[in-house]
Design a protein around this motif. Structure first.
Motif, PDB file in Angstrom:
ATOM      1  N   LEU A   9       0.831  -1.207   0.000  1.00 13.63           N
ATOM      2  CA  LEU A   9       0.000   0.000   0.000  1.00 13.63           C
ATOM      3  C   LEU A   9       0.869   1.262   0.000  1.00 13.63           C
ATOM      4  O   LEU A   9       0.563   2.244  -0.686  1.00 13.63           O
ATOM      5  N   LYS A  10       1.971   1.233   0.753  1.00 15.94           N
ATOM      6  CA  LYS A  10       2.892   2.379   0.777  1.00 15.94           C
ATOM      7  C   LYS A  10       3.430   2.670  -0.613  1.00 15.94           C
ATOM      8  O   LYS A  10       3.512   3.835  -1.041  1.00 15.94           O
ATOM      9  N   VAL A  11       3.793   1.601  -1.327  1.00 17.21           N
ATOM     10  CA  VAL A  11       4.340   1.767  -2.676  1.00 17.21           C
ATOM     11  C   VAL A  11       3.282   2.356  -3.606  1.00 17.21           C
ATOM     12  O   VAL A  11       3.554   3.291  -4.376  1.00 17.21           O
ATOM     13  N   LEU A  12       2.068   1.845  -3.531  1.00 17.18           N
ATOM     14  CA  LEU A  12       0.984   2.342  -4.383  1.00 17.18           C
ATOM     15  C   LEU A  12       0.705   3.822  -4.108  1.00 17.18           C
ATOM     16  O   LEU A  12       0.582   4.639  -5.037  1.00 17.18           O
ATOM     17  N   TYR A  13       0.604   4.162  -2.831  1.00 19.84           N
ATOM     18  CA  TYR A  13       0.283   5.546  -2.464  1.00 19.84           C
ATOM     19  C   TYR A  13       1.383   6.509  -2.915  1.00 19.84           C
ATOM     20  O   TYR A  13       1.093   7.606  -3.412  1.00 19.84           O
TER      21      TYR A  13
END
Length: 455
Positions: A35-39
């Motif tokens: 999720l961190k990478v996507l955001y």
């Protein structure tokens, strides 16, 4: 078929956008690091999606082991956003973003190789995308759109993209319906796709076993006459792929599918001729090893690829050893060591086995000759060997399959390990008596003759 632009069935690519209520994926099931990478990619102005197996597994109610991200950012742009990023691969350039033990793999949307002709000059095409005369993709760094990327995906169930900004899943190839039908099918012409990357044949049987799906007739038929193309895959790459096949918790089912589709021969050419008879000791031995491996994995126990590879090559070694003894007149010890070296050397021409595993394989094999020699201190010394437990487990399966004296030997070692000190002494005394020898009496020390006192 000669190298050229892949052909795809465009009618398969009819994207459908599924709302959160329709697909049921929740952020609670997604890795926090993914999720961190996507955001961060979204915040930097790039498109980013979860894609492939993790989306498929989430939709099936499974727990993904890995989370893969796809984006329109190039590998260098990804690296610029993450200090914990490293770029890997030459054939297929990827960004690995490292969070401790977890790695989030980020790929750039792949484009079609023919696009390199129109968008780039021929020199750039040679650098970014390259195919062999047989159609195998040798280099694959031609970037494109999400639609092109979906066409380049292998199976319909893997062409689903989850977007965290609006919680939707874009299903490009009717993957949701394939899940409902339990049907595994390639996107596009199966022969073209297998020629592009023959490893897709291994992925087909692995996914079919893992997901309890049936390979579609078109995708299955092509495997039978293209399985020999696996010999074109670099041995180092095949090592990782074979581990995925057999250390997945569905190793036995995967193995049965590999036999059905003729995929053992190109990977283990020395073993394949010994598996023609499904009731042979060789076949039963491999099946029992895989049953035990599946049980260990599914109960949270550790396994090592070395044990599996040792099992797959054991009977080829035995056969070659016997041939050397019969034809060259070698004693068993010498023939056995030569056979181990020969068989292992031939195998690594197909699958490169790292030394840390091949060393353990040799220990397991060599201990099979030493375990019958139990007299005196040898039994105690063998118990202290760092690879005794693996070799004992190996012997136990051999005994279960072959029976006779081999099973008696395995049972003896089972009892010896559980016995106390006095019981072990009694077992060794009984063993020597049964073998026709007698227990050695302790040697008496000869007393030195004292010089006679002088008178």
């Amino acid at each position: 078929m000669t190298g050229g632009s892949p052909e795809y069935h465009s009618e398969l690519l009819d994207p459908v956008v599924l709302s959160r209520a329709e697909h049921g994926i929740s952020r609670e099931g997604i890795s926090d690091n993914a999720l961190k990478v996507l955001y961060r990619l979204n915040s930097a102005g790039f498109d980013a999606y979860l894609v492939g197996g993790c989306v498929r597994d989430l939709m099936m109610g499974l727990h993904p082991k890995d989370f893969d991200v796809v984006t329109n950012a190039t590998p260098d742009e990804v690296k610029g956003l993450f200090k914990n990023c490293r770029l890997i691969g030459r054939r297929f350039r990827l960004a690995h973003i490292v969070f401790g033990r977890e790695i989030i793999e980020v790929a750039t949307f792949r484009g079609h190789h023919q696009s390199a002709t129109t968008k780039q000059n021929e020199k750039a095409k040679e650098t970014l995308g390259k195919q062999s005369q047989e159609g195998q993709i040798l280099r694959d760094n031609v970037f494109g759109t999400i639609e092109e990327d979906a066409e380049r995906r292998d199976f319909t169930v893997n062409a689903m993209y989850y977007r965290v900004t609006d919680f939707t899943v874009t299903d490009f190839a009717r993957g949701m319906q394939a899940i409902k039908d339990k049907r595994l099918a390639l996107i596009g012409d199966p022969e073209t796709r297998y020629r592009e990357d023959p490893v897709r044949m291994l992925r087909a049987v692995r996914f079919a076993a893992k997901l309890n799906m049936r390979i579609s007739d078109e995708s299955a038929d092509a495997i039978h006459h293209l399985n020999s193309l696996l010999s074109n895959i670099p041995p180092a790459r095949l090592f990782e792929e074979v581990i995925k096949l057999f250390i997945s918790g569905q190793g036995l089912e995967t193995y049965k599918l590999m036999l059905e589709f003729g995929l053992i021969q190109p990977l283990f050419p020395q073993l394949a001729p010994l598996l023609v008879d499904p009731n042979s000791r060789e076949s039963k031995f491999i099946e029992q090893v895989l049953i035990n491996t599946d049980n260990r994995i599914n109960t949270g126990q550790r396994v090592t690829p070395a044990f599996l590879y040792a099992a797959f090559l054991w009977y080829p070694i035995e056969e070659h050893c016997q041939k050397l003894m019969d034809e060259a007149g070698l004693i068993q010890f010498d023939a056995y060591n030569i056979a181990m070296n020969d068989v292992l050397h031939r195998q690594i021409q197909r699958i490169m086995i790292p030394k840390r595993f091949s060393s353990m394989m040799r220990d397991i094999w060599q201990l099979q000759l030493r375990l019958p020699k139990r007299f005196g201190r040898r039994a105690y010394q063998l118990l202290e060997h760092p690879k005794f437990r693996a070799a004992y487990d190996f012997l136990l399966i051999r005994g279960q399959i072959e029976g006779g004296s081999l099973l008696e030997l395995a049972d003896w070692w089972t009892e010896f390990q559980e016995a106390d000190v006095e019981q072990r002494k009694a077992m060794l005394i009984k063993l020597r008596e049964e073998e026709g020898g007698q227990t050695k009496r302790p040697r008496k020390r000869r007393s030195k003759k004292r010089p006679k006192p002088q008178q």
